[in-house]
Design an enzyme around this catalytic site. Structure first.
Site, PDB file in Angstrom:
ATOM      1  N   THR A 284      44.474  21.602  63.191  1.00 24.43           N
ATOM      2  CA  THR A 284      43.618  20.745  64.009  1.00 24.43           C
ATOM      3  C   THR A 284      43.812  19.303  63.558  1.00 24.43           C
ATOM      4  O   THR A 284      44.284  19.055  62.439  1.00 24.43           O
ATOM      5  CB  THR A 284      42.138  21.115  63.821  1.00 24.43           C
ATOM      6  OG1 THR A 284      41.830  20.998  62.435  1.00 24.43           O
ATOM      7  CG2 THR A 284      41.870  22.533  64.272  1.00 24.43           C
TER       8      THR A 284
ATOM      9  N   GLU B 230      41.754  25.697  68.563  1.00 24.90           N
ATOM     10  CA  GLU B 230      41.179  26.971  68.104  1.00 24.90           C
ATOM     11  C   GLU B 230      41.081  28.001  69.219  1.00 24.90           C
ATOM     12  O   GLU B 230      40.769  29.162  68.980  1.00 24.90           O
ATOM     13  CB  GLU B 230      39.768  26.734  67.534  1.00 24.90           C
ATOM     14  CG  GLU B 230      39.715  26.009  66.215  1.00 24.90           C
ATOM     15  CD  GLU B 230      39.685  24.496  66.353  1.00 24.90           C
ATOM     16  OE1 GLU B 230      40.144  23.977  67.399  1.00 24.90           O
ATOM     17  OE2 GLU B 230      39.221  23.832  65.414  1.00 24.90           O
TER      18      GLU B 230
ATOM     19  N   LYS C  57      22.039   9.211  69.452  1.00 22.50           N
ATOM     20  CA  LYS C  57      20.649   9.682  69.364  1.00 22.50           C
ATOM     21  C   LYS C  57      19.729   8.473  69.491  1.00 22.50           C
ATOM     22  O   LYS C  57      19.643   7.645  68.596  1.00 22.50           O
ATOM     23  CB  LYS C  57      20.415  10.400  68.039  1.00 22.50           C
ATOM     24  CG  LYS C  57      21.260  11.652  67.929  1.00 22.50           C
ATOM     25  CD  LYS C  57      21.083  12.361  66.613  1.00 22.50           C
ATOM     26  CE  LYS C  57      22.215  13.332  66.397  1.00 22.50           C
ATOM     27  NZ  LYS C  57      23.455  12.724  65.894  1.00 22.50           N
TER      28      LYS C  57
ATOM     29  N   TRP D 168      19.228  12.532  73.428  1.00 21.32           N
ATOM     30  CA  TRP D 168      20.668  12.338  73.368  1.00 21.32           C
ATOM     31  C   TRP D 168      21.175  11.579  74.592  1.00 21.32           C
ATOM     32  O   TRP D 168      20.786  11.877  75.729  1.00 21.32           O
ATOM     33  CB  TRP D 168      21.391  13.698  73.316  1.00 21.32           C
ATOM     34  CG  TRP D 168      21.260  14.383  72.006  1.00 21.32           C
ATOM     35  CD1 TRP D 168      20.696  13.882  70.865  1.00 21.32           C
ATOM     36  CD2 TRP D 168      21.713  15.707  71.698  1.00 21.32           C
ATOM     37  NE1 TRP D 168      20.768  14.812  69.863  1.00 21.32           N
ATOM     38  CE2 TRP D 168      21.388  15.936  70.340  1.00 21.32           C
ATOM     39  CE3 TRP D 168      22.356  16.705  72.403  1.00 21.32           C
ATOM     40  CZ2 TRP D 168      21.677  17.134  69.695  1.00 21.32           C
ATOM     41  CZ3 TRP D 168      22.650  17.898  71.769  1.00 21.32           C
ATOM     42  CH2 TRP D 168      22.316  18.113  70.421  1.00 21.32           C
TER      43      TRP D 168
HETATM   44  P1  AMP Z   1      42.260  19.605  70.295  1.00 29.59           P
HETATM   45  O1  AMP Z   1      42.049  20.784  69.436  1.00 29.59           O
HETATM   46  O2  AMP Z   1      43.019  18.507  69.644  1.00 29.59           O
HETATM   47  O3  AMP Z   1      42.801  19.972  71.629  1.00 29.59           O
HETATM   48  O4  AMP Z   1      40.817  18.984  70.558  1.00 29.59           O
HETATM   49  C1  AMP Z   1      39.791  19.720  71.156  1.00 29.59           C
HETATM   50  C2  AMP Z   1      38.645  18.815  71.516  1.00 29.59           C
HETATM   51  O5  AMP Z   1      39.064  17.870  72.507  1.00 29.59           O
HETATM   52  C3  AMP Z   1      37.486  19.522  72.151  1.00 29.59           C
HETATM   53  O6  AMP Z   1      36.659  20.130  71.202  1.00 29.59           O
HETATM   54  C4  AMP Z   1      36.801  18.383  72.897  1.00 29.59           C
HETATM   55  O7  AMP Z   1      35.980  17.610  72.050  1.00 29.59           O
HETATM   56  C5  AMP Z   1      37.965  17.536  73.344  1.00 29.59           C
HETATM   57  N1  AMP Z   1      38.309  17.857  74.733  1.00 29.59           N
HETATM   58  C6  AMP Z   1      39.301  18.645  75.182  1.00 29.59           C
HETATM   59  N2  AMP Z   1      39.323  18.665  76.528  1.00 29.59           N
HETATM   60  C7  AMP Z   1      38.303  17.882  76.947  1.00 29.59           C
HETATM   61  C8  AMP Z   1      37.782  17.508  78.222  1.00 29.59           C
HETATM   62  N3  AMP Z   1      38.326  17.911  79.353  1.00 29.59           N
HETATM   63  N4  AMP Z   1      36.700  16.697  78.244  1.00 29.59           N
HETATM   64  C9  AMP Z   1      36.125  16.258  77.103  1.00 29.59           C
HETATM   65  N5  AMP Z   1      36.577  16.567  75.876  1.00 29.59           N
HETATM   66  C10 AMP Z   1      37.657  17.366  75.795  1.00 29.59           C
END
Ligand code: AMP
Length: 544
Positions: free
Chosen positions: A185, A330, A439, A444
């Site tokens: 990640t 994940e 916050k 929120w």
């Molecule tokens: P990654 O593991 O790098 O793909 O990051 C995942 C995170 O990206 C998620 O937990 C979200 O916070 C953010 N994310 C992915 N897709 C979206 C989306 N369509 N809108 C908002 N946040 C997103």
């Protein structure tokens, strides 16, 4: 009583064998790191994947060994994934946009035994090599003529590595739960954590991705994944495309608007997928040049929130359907994709857009709920915000080497770290990362909602909203704006644009205009950096 059906292990190399048998001639096109656009097909890719497996086997690579890849989306990278996994070893994608120290940390944590890399990264690899404790040999994904001169020990060109190997080398036999892929990640908090995909999870995920209300990918499609193979498994596309025989177009290192649009037209691409920042520059390029997207049917946008204005631009100006999606490394990574239900089809365009701007509905195989701070499930009313938890056969059950155990609860739910609403139809809307939520007075405020509205202003290129300390309300929103070239607007213009579209108490207390907003290695706005930069900002009206 057990059913009497066959055990047919879900192994990812069965996907490339299937493609070789039924879609052998179907093209795979790559803009190579060496420069030229190269053409191959699934038949050749499968043969070369078997050769990679044989070459690794000959070097003593065994079940469970990790092989790092530091590479763009190319046919050689695809072959390597299948070849590595076909002997039960684990492809481990490395994100070249991370700092070299982070890459070295990740390689050492994963204990990679070999590293496959594109020639673009030769200098980086030379710099890393002395620090990589477990890497025994390096394979440059090129031929002998382009082998980098950089000082890299035990270096061999990929074409030499596989040259004399048998193209019919037998895959090894193992259980479908065997690990096949590893991706760390982005690690915005703490050290990066490894997500270890299995053959079974990747195969099921590819089937989920292809299904009708997901990407609906078919053998008639030409798919160009802009999303890199080193970012969250390239959203499963390297498995999904050969599974159905879609033509695959791989953009290599050139992800700018002009290079992508050249491939979209030249290769008649019907479907593509990328994070919003890529589409910002591609749309800008189209606008400037007056070019169009004549073959494109669907664009998948995910990885960060897709602003409503982006959906309007794709659908209104270019006649391309946008599928907004959400997922995580994940989750292999797809969680939700946004398609309309039958009952929405007759809605007026504006109402349809309200739905399309949401992150979407869970695919089959993704369970989802929102909970409060005490882990109590919250209503699916489309309004209540809660911590989003997920589980399913392509969702991680723990991180590699047991890191980050706190994200998994006793009932097997994974805490995504996102805050969201769910509605009765199953549509999920991300309001924030939990750590980015603002916050204010105990309530929120969704930074993503305000950002999406702000970029709807015609002068705005990009926007970010962060919470800034406030003596009375705890935090208040600050809107940070990057304007399009040559544009000027005032704070009042910006706030007028938002007025009436959000609750008055959500209105940003301040608007600042900046030249650029920092992004993470996976294209997300780096809010930690922005919070540091504006930590001392004095909001108008705030005493003290
Ligand atoms: P990654 O593991 O790098 O793909 O990051 C995942 C995170 O990206 C998620 O937990 C979200 O916070 C953010 N994310 C992915 N897709 C979206 C989306 N369509 N809108 C908002 N946040 C997103």
């Amino acid at each position: 009583m057990l059913g009497l059906m066959q055990d047919w292990p879900l192994l990812i190399h069965k996907i490339i064998d299937h493609a070789a048998l039924y879609y052998s001639e179907r093209e795979v096109v790559t803009r190579s790191p060496e420069g030229p656009i190269e053409h191959t097909n699934y038949g050749e890719i499968a043969v070369r994947a078997h050769k990679v497996a044989a070459a690794l086997d000959k070097r003593g690579i065994k079940l469970g060994d990790r092989i790092g890849t530091l590479a763009w989306n190319t046919s050689r990278h695809v072959e390597s994934w299948y070849g590595i996994a076909g002997i039960g070893a684990v492809y481990h994608t490395l994100n070249p946009r991370l700092f070299p120290e982070q890459i070295a940390w990740i390689v050492n944590h994963a204990e990679d035994r070999a590293l496959f890399f594109d020639i673009t990264f030769a200098e980086l690899v030379a710099k890393l090599a002395p620090h990589l404790k477990t890497v025994e040999f390096y394979v440059a994904l090129t031929d002998r003529a382009h082998l980098p001169k950089a000082d890299i020990p035990n270096l061999i060109a990929y074409e030499d590595f596989i040259a004399d190997m048998p193209g019919d080398f037998a895959w090894k036999e193992f259980d479908e739960h065997t690990a096949c892929g590893l991706c760390y990640t982005s690690g915005t908090t703490g050290d990066p954590k490894g997500v270890l995909y299995s053959h079974r999870s990747n195969t099921l995920h590819a089937m989920m991705v292809c299904s009708g209300d997901a990407l609906g990918l078919s053998g008639r499609d030409t798919m160009l994944p802009v999303v890199p193979m080193f970012h969250a498994n390239s959203w499963g596309i390297a498995f999904a495309a050969p599974m159905v025989g879609a033509k695959l177009v791989l953009p290599g290192p050139r992800l700018d608007g002009a290079s992508l649009c050249e491939l979209f037209s030249g290769e008649q691409v019907t479907m593509t997928a990328a994070v919003p920042t890529v589409w910002l520059s591609a749309l800008h390029y189209l606008e400037e040049t007056g070019k169009t997207l004549p073959y494109m049917k669907r664009v998948m946008v995910g990885g960060a929130a897709c602003p409503r204005s982006m959906i309007e631009a794709f659908e209104g100006k270019y006649g391309v359907e946008v599928i907004h999606g959400w997922g995580m490394t994940e989750m292999s990574p797809m969680g939700t994709l946004c398609t309309l239900k039958a009952k929405h089809l007759d809605l007026p365009p504006e109402k349809k857009l309200d739905y399309k701007a949401k992150q979407g509905r869970p695919l089959f195989g993704v369970e989802m709920k929102i909970v409060d701070a005490e882990n109590r499930e919250l209503p699916r009313d489309g309004r209540t915000m809660g911590k989003l938890k997920v589980r399913g056969p392509a969702v991680a059950k723990s991180y590699f080497k047991g890191d980050g155990a706190g994200a998994f609860d006793a009932e097997g739910w994974f805490d995504t770290g996102d805050v969201a609403t769910l509605d009765a139809d199953g549509y999920m809307t991300i309001t924030d990362r939990a750590k980015d939520v603002i916050k204010s007075g105990g309530e929120w405020i969704s930074s993503i909602d305000i950002e999406n509205l702000a970029v709807g202003h015609p002068a705005v290129a990009e926007a970010a909203v962060i919470g800034v300390r406030h003596p009375k309300w705890d935090e208040r929103p600050l809107l940070i704006v990057v304007l399009k070239p040559g544009q000027t607007i005032s704070k009042k213009d910006m706030l007028d644009h938002l007025a009436g579209k959000i609750a008055t108490w959500w209105m940003p207390d301040e608007v600042v205009f900046v030249d650029a907003i920092p992004h993470s290695a996976t294209g997300k706005i780096q809010k930690t950096a922005l919070r540091e930069r504006f930590a001392e900002l004095h909001l108008p009206g705030a005493a003290g």
